[in-house]
Design a protein around this motif. Structure first.
Motif, PDB file in Angstrom:
ATOM      1  N   SER A   1     -31.295 -98.446  14.512  1.00  0.00           N
ATOM      2  CA  SER A   1     -32.590 -98.451  15.772  1.00  0.00           C
ATOM      3  C   SER A   1     -33.622 -96.948  16.566  1.00  0.00           C
ATOM      4  N   SER A   2     -32.941 -95.816  15.654  1.00  0.00           N
ATOM      5  CA  SER A   2     -34.043 -94.629  16.539  1.00  0.00           C
ATOM      6  C   SER A   2     -35.031 -94.211  15.260  1.00  0.00           C
ATOM      7  N   ALA A   3     -34.610 -94.449  14.070  1.00  0.00           N
ATOM      8  CA  ALA A   3     -35.951 -93.673  13.322  1.00  0.00           C
ATOM      9  C   ALA A   3     -36.992 -94.327  13.195  1.00  0.00           C
ATOM     10  N   PRO A   4     -38.139 -92.939  12.356  1.00  0.00           N
ATOM     11  CA  PRO A   4     -39.289 -93.942  12.869  1.00  0.00           C
ATOM     12  C   PRO A   4     -39.558 -95.003  11.758  1.00  0.00           C
ATOM     13  N   ILE A   5     -40.914 -95.507  12.370  1.00  0.00           N
ATOM     14  CA  ILE A   5     -40.316 -96.801  11.579  1.00  0.00           C
ATOM     15  C   ILE A   5     -42.354 -96.617  10.913  1.00  0.00           C
ATOM     16  N   PRO A   6     -42.169 -96.792   9.997  1.00  0.00           N
ATOM     17  CA  PRO A   6     -43.669 -96.479   8.879  1.00  0.00           C
ATOM     18  C   PRO A   6     -44.771 -98.146   9.016  1.00  0.00           C
ATOM     19  N   ILE A   7     -44.982 -97.835  10.135  1.00  0.00           N
ATOM     20  CA  ILE A   7     -46.082 -99.132  10.379  1.00  0.00           C
ATOM     21  C   ILE A   7     -46.166 -98.055  11.429  1.00  0.00           C
ATOM     22  N   GLY A   8     -48.518 -98.908  11.312  1.00  0.00           N
ATOM     23  CA  GLY A   8     -48.943 -98.579  12.441  1.00  0.00           C
ATOM     24  C   GLY A   8     -49.547 -99.652  13.317  1.00  0.00           C
TER      25      GLY A   8
ATOM     26  N   GLU B   1     -43.328 -94.894  22.062  1.00  0.00           N
ATOM     27  CA  GLU B   1     -41.836 -94.353  21.738  1.00  0.00           C
ATOM     28  C   GLU B   1     -40.836 -95.251  21.053  1.00  0.00           C
ATOM     29  N   ALA B   2     -41.489 -96.153  20.084  1.00  0.00           N
ATOM     30  CA  ALA B   2     -40.524 -96.927  18.959  1.00  0.00           C
ATOM     31  C   ALA B   2     -41.143 -96.051  18.094  1.00  0.00           C
ATOM     32  N   ARG B   3     -41.729 -95.294  17.976  1.00  0.00           N
ATOM     33  CA  ARG B   3     -41.957 -93.823  16.612  1.00  0.00           C
ATOM     34  C   ARG B   3     -42.488 -95.204  15.331  1.00  0.00           C
ATOM     35  N   VAL B   4     -43.561 -95.920  15.953  1.00  0.00           N
ATOM     36  CA  VAL B   4     -44.357 -95.843  14.723  1.00  0.00           C
ATOM     37  C   VAL B   4     -45.153 -94.655  14.084  1.00  0.00           C
ATOM     38  N   LYS B   5     -45.524 -94.981  13.150  1.00  0.00           N
ATOM     39  CA  LYS B   5     -46.266 -93.665  12.045  1.00  0.00           C
ATOM     40  C   LYS B   5     -46.853 -93.128  12.323  1.00  0.00           C
ATOM     41  N   ALA B   6     -48.214 -94.374  12.607  1.00  0.00           N
ATOM     42  CA  ALA B   6     -49.684 -94.321  13.170  1.00  0.00           C
ATOM     43  C   ALA B   6     -50.136 -95.580  14.633  1.00  0.00           C
ATOM     44  N   VAL B   7     -51.193 -95.522  15.045  1.00  0.00           N
ATOM     45  CA  VAL B   7     -51.531 -95.709  15.070  1.00  0.00           C
ATOM     46  C   VAL B   7     -53.232 -96.106  15.280  1.00  0.00           C
ATOM     47  N   TRP B   8     -54.558 -96.950  15.321  1.00  0.00           N
ATOM     48  CA  TRP B   8     -55.427 -97.211  15.037  1.00  0.00           C
ATOM     49  C   TRP B   8     -55.872 -97.790  16.413  1.00  0.00           C
ATOM     50  N   PHE B   9     -57.228 -97.150  16.252  1.00  0.00           N
ATOM     51  CA  PHE B   9     -58.264 -97.204  17.501  1.00  0.00           C
ATOM     52  C   PHE B   9     -59.886 -98.070  17.234  1.00  0.00           C
ATOM     53  N   ALA B  10     -60.313 -98.753  17.467  1.00  0.00           N
ATOM     54  CA  ALA B  10     -60.878 -98.731  17.338  1.00  0.00           C
ATOM     55  C   ALA B  10     -62.325 -99.958  18.196  1.00  0.00           C
ATOM     56  N   PHE B  11     -63.310 -99.621  18.174  1.00  0.00           N
ATOM     57  CA  PHE B  11     -64.400-100.303  19.302  1.00  0.00           C
ATOM     58  C   PHE B  11     -63.939-100.430  20.789  1.00  0.00           C
ATOM     59  N   GLY B  12     -64.457 -99.053  21.345  1.00  0.00           N
ATOM     60  CA  GLY B  12     -64.682 -98.722  22.398  1.00  0.00           C
ATOM     61  C   GLY B  12     -65.731 -97.670  22.656  1.00  0.00           C
ATOM     62  N   SER B  13     -65.524 -97.402  24.097  1.00  0.00           N
ATOM     63  CA  SER B  13     -66.551 -96.123  24.332  1.00  0.00           C
ATOM     64  C   SER B  13     -65.925 -94.989  24.403  1.00  0.00           C
ATOM     65  N   ASP B  14     -64.609 -94.875  24.088  1.00  0.00           N
ATOM     66  CA  ASP B  14     -63.653 -93.246  24.979  1.00  0.00           C
ATOM     67  C   ASP B  14     -62.689 -93.461  24.222  1.00  0.00           C
ATOM     68  N   LEU B  15     -62.935 -93.580  22.044  1.00  0.00           N
ATOM     69  CA  LEU B  15     -62.144 -93.269  21.848  1.00  0.00           C
ATOM     70  C   LEU B  15     -60.790 -92.100  22.080  1.00  0.00           C
ATOM     71  N   GLY B  16     -61.489 -91.131  22.355  1.00  0.00           N
ATOM     72  CA  GLY B  16     -60.960 -89.529  22.465  1.00  0.00           C
ATOM     73  C   GLY B  16     -60.234 -89.411  23.221  1.00  0.00           C
ATOM     74  N   ARG B  17     -59.810 -90.478  24.196  1.00  0.00           N
ATOM     75  CA  ARG B  17     -58.823 -90.243  25.373  1.00  0.00           C
ATOM     76  C   ARG B  17     -58.087 -91.042  24.468  1.00  0.00           C
ATOM     77  N   TRP B  18     -57.216 -91.346  23.916  1.00  0.00           N
ATOM     78  CA  TRP B  18     -56.299 -92.540  23.837  1.00  0.00           C
ATOM     79  C   TRP B  18     -55.932 -91.684  22.409  1.00  0.00           C
ATOM     80  N   VAL B  19     -56.657 -90.406  21.509  1.00  0.00           N
ATOM     81  CA  VAL B  19     -56.065 -89.817  20.679  1.00  0.00           C
ATOM     82  C   VAL B  19     -55.710 -88.803  21.372  1.00  0.00           C
ATOM     83  N   GLU B  20     -56.360 -87.998  22.148  1.00  0.00           N
ATOM     84  CA  GLU B  20     -55.491 -87.364  23.508  1.00  0.00           C
ATOM     85  C   GLU B  20     -53.831 -87.673  23.746  1.00  0.00           C
ATOM     86  N   PHE B  21     -54.264 -89.116  24.384  1.00  0.00           N
ATOM     87  CA  PHE B  21     -53.325 -89.705  24.692  1.00  0.00           C
ATOM     88  C   PHE B  21     -52.056 -90.477  23.875  1.00  0.00           C
ATOM     89  N   VAL B  22     -52.333 -89.848  22.607  1.00  0.00           N
ATOM     90  CA  VAL B  22     -51.371 -89.703  21.524  1.00  0.00           C
ATOM     91  C   VAL B  22     -50.834 -88.663  21.267  1.00  0.00           C
TER      92      VAL B  22
END
Ligand SMILES: Cc1cc2nc3c(=O)[nH]c(=O)nc-3n(C[C@H](O)[C@H](O)[C@H](O)COP(=O)(O)O)c2cc1C
Length: 339
Positions: free
Chosen positions: A62-69, A93-114
């Motif tokens: 239950s606490s292992a990182p999840i190798p999906i995005g 929080e669930a510790r996924v291995k990756a997130v994907w962002f697309a289609f926005g005007s401020d992607l940099g903000r979400w990279v910083e969030f991560v």
């Protein structure tokens, strides 16, 4: 090899399920690829369930990182008090291995969030950030300004939403490479790929890997309906079109300007193009969705759909692609001999 396919693009009220959940993402990863599921329009409980499904399919603690995005539509994150932010935190929080962002005007903000989130993590968990872009300029921004971990170049061939003016991959990938630092992040190519030969060609162009979406709709794990899968199997390589007709019919027109979607061409598009009233288009569309009518329903599809002739387990699709890629690269290497 990466598979991203999503769909929070459908709303429950339209009675058309999404396409990629925890089962598909986990199957792609266990086949040797890297699977993504979409946060899209779904709520927190649905995302929790899908992540749990992936965890259990991959037999993780239950606490292992999840190798999906998990994929996010950045314009949703950018809305005031967006519920999508909770979905992003949930995946982190669930510790996924990756997130994907697309289609926005401020992607940099979400990279910083991560990055901020990871900075507070006690065990040093690092979440890889993928950014999907469609121009050389955006790729440069993703690399030097947002400092993403993986750049995904989405060409005009792509199934689902994308930039209507995106260049084809044959132009986009070499252009991004020519304008990127040699030590930049890996570049993946997305759009119209259905055979290992397609992927091999992009690897020889200099891409580090490929993203396939439509191909994974034709798996038992995908959440597409039997009627949608049948329509994909029947489609030829000239069966797709870029359009906003389905977004108009579904009432999902909030996409940033310049974005439309590639789907199977049918009467919903024809009526929309011919100026039939939106109420009538909507009514017939919803009716068609209910009945699984290929003449009306929405089936996102990339230009590679004509070569897709069977439904196979996602793991088998990844393995088949891998084998085809190796065969093609080996055959190409033989063209230049040993010298
Ligand atoms: C059903 C479907 C849903 C998609 N949803 C998203 C999405 O929510 N966010 C996104 O960035 N890309 C989305 N895409 C595009 C994919 O990220 C990718 O660029 C595309 O699938 C590659 O082209 P292909 O479908 O021809 O393989 C979607 C694609 C499909 C087929």
């Amino acid at each position: 090899m990466y598979s991203f396919d999503s769909t929070g693009l459908f709303q429950a009220s339209e009675r058309q399920a999404g396409a990629s959940g925890g089962a598909l993402a986990a199957a792609v990863t266990s086949g040797g690829g890297f699977g993504f599921l979409a946060a899209g329009y779904d709520g927190a409980q649905k995302l929790k369930n899908e992540l749990e499904m992936a965890r259990s399919a991959l037999q993780l603690h239950s606490s292992a990182p999840i190798p999906i995005g998990v994929g996010y539509l950045s314009w949703q994150l950018e809305k005031a008090n967006s519920p999508a932010i909770e979905l992003l935190s949930l995946a982190l929080e669930a510790r996924v291995k990756a997130v994907w962002f697309a289609f926005g005007s401020d992607l940099g903000r979400w990279v910083e969030f991560v990055r901020n989130h990871d900075g507070k993590s006690r065990d040093g968990h690092k979440t890889l950030v993928f950014a999907q872009i469609s121009t050389t300029e955006e790729a440069q921004q993703a690399i030097s300004e947002w400092r993403v971990d993986v750049v995904v170049a989405q060409g005009i061939e792509s199934g689902g939403h994308g930039h209507g003016s995106a260049p084809p991959l044959l132009a986009l990938v070499p252009s991004i490479i020519a304008n990127s630092p040699p030590d930049g992040p890996p570049l993946l190519a997305a759009g119209g790929l259905s055979h290992g030969a397609h992927v091999a060609s992009l690897l020889t162009l200099g891409a580090a890997g490929a993203v396939l979406g439509t191909r994974f709709l034709l798996t038992p794990e995908s959440l597409y309906t039997a009627a949608q899968k049948q329509a994909l199997l029947a489609a030829s390589d000239s069966a797709t079109v870029r359009t906003l007709a389905f977004d108009r019919a579904r009432g999902t027109l909030e996409w940033p300007s310049g974005v439309d979607g590639r789907a199977l061409y049918n009467d919903t598009v024809i009526d929309d193009d011919n100026g039939v009233s939106i109420d009538e288009v909507k009514k017939k569309f919803l009716d068609g969705v209910t009945k699984g009518d290929a003449h009306r329903m929405l089936v996102w599809a990339g230009t590679g759909v004509g070569l897709m002739t069977s439904v196979k387990d996602a793991k088998a699709v990844v393995e088949e692609l891998h084998q085809e890629i190796v065969e093609r690269l080996t055959a190409s290497a033989a063209l230049v001999g040993d010298s």
